[in-house]
Design an enzyme around this catalytic site. Structure first.
Site, short mmCIF file in Angstrom:
data_model
loop_
_atom_site.label_atom_id
_atom_site.label_comp_id
_atom_site.label_asym_id
_atom_site.label_seq_id
_atom_site.Cartn_x
_atom_site.Cartn_y
_atom_site.Cartn_z
N GLN A 150 63.25 -41.76 42.00
CA GLN A 150 62.50 -40.99 40.92
C GLN A 150 61.40 -41.13 41.13
O GLN A 150 60.68 -42.01 41.81
CB GLN A 150 63.08 -41.75 39.48
N ARG A 186 58.09 -47.43 34.67
CA ARG A 186 59.46 -47.99 35.30
C ARG A 186 60.30 -46.75 35.41
O ARG A 186 60.32 -45.80 34.82
CB ARG A 186 60.10 -48.89 34.54
N VAL A 187 60.65 -46.77 36.78
CA VAL A 187 61.48 -45.80 37.19
C VAL A 187 62.81 -46.61 37.82
O VAL A 187 62.93 -47.49 38.27
CB VAL A 187 61.18 -44.71 38.38
N SER A 188 63.99 -46.08 37.25
CA SER A 188 65.30 -46.73 37.56
C SER A 188 65.90 -46.91 38.93
O SER A 188 66.20 -47.69 39.43
CB SER A 188 66.32 -46.27 36.66
N THR A 189 65.41 -45.59 39.95
CA THR A 189 65.80 -45.65 41.17
C THR A 189 64.52 -45.32 41.82
O THR A 189 63.41 -44.60 41.37
CB THR A 189 66.96 -44.59 41.08
#
Length: 184
Positions: free
Chosen positions: A13, A7-10
């Site tokens: 990324q 998972r990447v938050s933005t």
């Protein structure tokens, strides 16, 4: 089968670091959530990954924070995997529940999470008692004044108005008004 989740938050990324680590660890399939905060419970790719896993499979993540919102959430997810006969591995923290040492670390984490929940509960109860001792009434303030509740009671009893109409006037839901009338 080894299934990876990342998972990447933005959207800015880059997922490459996680993907490379998961591929090196032997993942045959990788699920990726892009632009999704770890605090969100509704992560579509995580749901897909969890539903894909079968007994004997292993879920791998690059780091623990990619999977869980909190220690308690991590414990819940990993416990559910364990109940289903699915292993878990965090590459960075070297936690692997398919090994005795990994299971030990996981159970220690679970005990610490339970201890933390108990401490929070005790502090909350102590704070509420201290507030009551000072004459404070903890919790959300009432939505309606005693005068509004008394007025509603008279209007409804005299059949001049309905709970729904009065709730609209007072800016609350009919359920809130009904509960307030029952309590007083």
């Amino acid at each position: 089968m080894r299934i990876g989740y990342g998972r990447v938050s933005t959207d800015d990324q880059n997922f490459a670091l996680q993907q490379d680590a998961l591929l090196r660890a032997g993942c045959s399939r990788i699920f990726k959530d892009h632009g999704v905060s770890g605090r969100r419970a509704d992560r579509p790719e995580l749901k897909k990954a969890l539903s894909t896993l079968e007994p004997g499979d292993v879920l791998l993540v690059w780091r623990l924070d990619r999977l869980g919102r909190s220690l308690a959430h991590l414990i819940d997810v990993i416990s559910e995997l364990e109940r289903r006969g699915i292993g878990f591995c965090s590459i960075t923290e070297a936690i692997d529940t398919t090994t005795p040492g990994g299971k030990l670390i996981f159970h220690i984490m679970g005990a610490l999470a339970e201890f933390e929940r108990e401490l929070i509960s005790q502090r909350t109860k102590a704070g509420i008692e201290a507030a009551r001792a000072r004459g404070k009434r903890p919790g959300r303030p009432p939505s309606l004044t005693p005068e509004q509740v008394a007025h509603a009671r008279v209007e409804v009893a005299a059949e001049r108005s309905t709970i729904t109409a009065l709730a609209g006037i007072y800016g609350v839901t009919p359920l809130t008004l009904s509960r307030a009338m029952r309590r007083s």
